[in-house]
Design a protein around this motif. Structure first.
Motif, PDB file in Angstrom:
ATOM      1  N   PHE A  61     -24.916  20.849  -6.252  1.00 12.43           N
ATOM      2  CA  PHE A  61     -24.883  20.511  -7.761  1.00 12.43           C
ATOM      3  C   PHE A  61     -25.588  19.152  -7.639  1.00 12.43           C
ATOM      4  O   PHE A  61     -25.417  18.249  -7.465  1.00 12.43           O
ATOM      5  N   ILE A  84     -27.456  27.579 -18.442  1.00 11.98           N
ATOM      6  CA  ILE A  84     -26.353  27.018 -19.453  1.00 11.98           C
ATOM      7  C   ILE A  84     -26.976  26.050 -20.552  1.00 11.98           C
ATOM      8  O   ILE A  84     -27.413  25.268 -20.089  1.00 11.98           O
ATOM      9  N   SER A  90     -20.561  30.040 -19.490  1.00 10.01           N
ATOM     10  CA  SER A  90     -20.539  29.840 -18.164  1.00 10.01           C
ATOM     11  C   SER A  90     -20.312  31.117 -17.488  1.00 10.01           C
ATOM     12  O   SER A  90     -21.083  31.507 -16.582  1.00 10.01           O
ATOM     13  N   ILE A 122     -28.265  28.332 -10.909  1.00 11.45           N
ATOM     14  CA  ILE A 122     -27.962  27.965 -12.483  1.00 11.45           C
ATOM     15  C   ILE A 122     -28.560  26.964 -12.915  1.00 11.45           C
ATOM     16  O   ILE A 122     -28.638  25.760 -12.261  1.00 11.45           O
ATOM     17  N   ALA A 182     -29.412  23.830 -15.955  1.00 14.60           N
ATOM     18  CA  ALA A 182     -28.822  23.377 -17.258  1.00 14.60           C
ATOM     19  C   ALA A 182     -29.736  22.091 -17.593  1.00 14.60           C
ATOM     20  O   ALA A 182     -30.022  21.203 -16.965  1.00 14.60           O
ATOM     21  N   MET A 198     -18.503  23.064 -15.270  1.00 13.93           N
ATOM     22  CA  MET A 198     -19.696  23.295 -14.381  1.00 13.93           C
ATOM     23  C   MET A 198     -19.028  22.848 -12.743  1.00 13.93           C
ATOM     24  O   MET A 198     -19.486  23.380 -12.130  1.00 13.93           O
ATOM     25  N   ASN A 256     -19.163  25.205  -9.573  1.00 15.69           N
ATOM     26  CA  ASN A 256     -19.556  24.896  -8.298  1.00 15.69           C
ATOM     27  C   ASN A 256     -18.631  24.982  -7.117  1.00 15.69           C
ATOM     28  O   ASN A 256     -18.770  25.487  -6.016  1.00 15.69           O
ATOM     29  N   ALA A 294     -21.288  28.063  -6.913  1.00 11.34           N
ATOM     30  CA  ALA A 294     -22.577  28.300  -7.421  1.00 11.34           C
ATOM     31  C   ALA A 294     -23.429  27.005  -7.364  1.00 11.34           C
ATOM     32  O   ALA A 294     -22.968  25.990  -7.207  1.00 11.34           O
ATOM     33  N   THR A 295     -24.643  27.386  -7.141  1.00 11.86           N
ATOM     34  CA  THR A 295     -25.702  26.299  -7.136  1.00 11.86           C
ATOM     35  C   THR A 295     -26.244  26.056  -8.328  1.00 11.86           C
ATOM     36  O   THR A 295     -26.755  26.994  -9.105  1.00 11.86           O
ATOM     37  N   ILE A 296     -26.177  24.619  -8.616  1.00 13.16           N
ATOM     38  CA  ILE A 296     -26.570  24.129  -9.904  1.00 13.16           C
ATOM     39  C   ILE A 296     -27.630  23.246  -9.988  1.00 13.16           C
ATOM     40  O   ILE A 296     -27.496  22.284  -9.113  1.00 13.16           O
ATOM     41  N   MET A 322     -29.121  20.370 -12.636  1.00  9.15           N
ATOM     42  CA  MET A 322     -28.843  19.937 -13.989  1.00  9.15           C
ATOM     43  C   MET A 322     -29.902  18.975 -14.373  1.00  9.15           C
ATOM     44  O   MET A 322     -29.870  17.778 -13.759  1.00  9.15           O
TER      45      MET A 322
END
Length: 255
Positions: free
Chosen positions: A36, A91, A155, A166, A168, A187, A191, A196-198, A200
């Protein structure tokens, strides 16, 4: 395990020879599966341009971006649309739910476009809805949902295609403090529970404190990098603020 995202010496210039703006100036980094990552920087630093290049909304002037070994900088227009649908989740701060579709249909839309079988769509939606606690709103339309329910539906829509990444962009920028915290908690849940790989982009230190790692962008370059490690979110927030202070004259734009 290979990184999900590799950004290799990318540059993005705007303008002509007499007036060139370097929005992104020779940036390189990678993002591992399940990370994240937050991106911070003052207004005009290049952080949104960077995200737009990664999301295939914009193109780089030079350099390469790899997502799961695919060099997205070499993909043609038609292939980019397919890649975006299948490999990326988004997102948005205003949810971008379609008012004429109920929650189930909003979540299912991306899979329907991919021509996934109805039975598979139904199974995947119910699995994600169960984990996000929105089974009871699947037949509701956006106007019938609370802000928190809309966030979780949005989401679920971002997750439903099992995207590699993902993205954002200022997801809490238009939200009040309660709604912001609810979105960030969601979020964090994506994760932790879905791995999930995020990535932002945010200007807000509190929002950034939810990430595992922060990249600070200034004048189109990476200015600093922070890893949360075993810090509490409060302790990480304090460290983020220290770097924000180092940005000196830009502090009013970062906060």
């Amino acid at each position: 395990m290979k990184p999900v995202l590799v950004v290799d010496k990318i540059q993005k210039y705007y303008g002509n020879r007499g007036n060139i703006t370097k929005a992104v100036d020779n940036i390189s980094f990678s993002v591992e599966h399940g990370e994240f990552v937050g991106v911070m920087g003052p207004s005009g630093s290049g952080k949104t341009t960077l995200l737009n290049c990664i999301s295939t909304i914009d193109t780089v002037t030079s350099g390469h971006i790899f997502i799961n070994d695919s060099d997205i900088t070499t993909l043609k227009k038609g292939d980019l649309s397919k890649f975006r649908r299948e490999e990326l989740g988004f997102i948005f701060q205003d949810f971008n739910l379609l008012d004429t579709l109920n929650a189930y249909e909003n979540i299912a839309l991306a899979l329907t476009i991919q021509k996934v079988k109805p039975d598979t769509i139904d199974k995947r939606i119910k699995e994600v809805a169960h984990k996000l606690n929105i089974l009871d709103v699947l037949q509701k339309y956006p106007y019938q949902m609370s802000g928190g329910q809309k966030q979780r539906v949005a989401s679920a829509r971002a997750l439903i295609t099992n995207p590699s990444l993902i993205l954002a962009d200022e997801p809490t920028g238009a939200l009040d403090s309660k709604s912001s915290r609810m979105l960030l908690d969601t979020m964090e849940h994506l994760n932790q529970e879905f791995n999930a790989t995020i990535m932002m982009v945010t200007h807000d230190a509190f929002t950034a404190s939810y990430a595992h790692r922060i990249l600070f962008i200034k004048d189109g370059k990476i200015f600093n990098e922070l890893h949360r490690g075993n810090d509490t979110r409060k302790a990480f927030f304090s460290r983020i603020m220290e770097v924000v202070t180092l940005l000196g004259g830009d502090i009013s734009n970062v906060l």
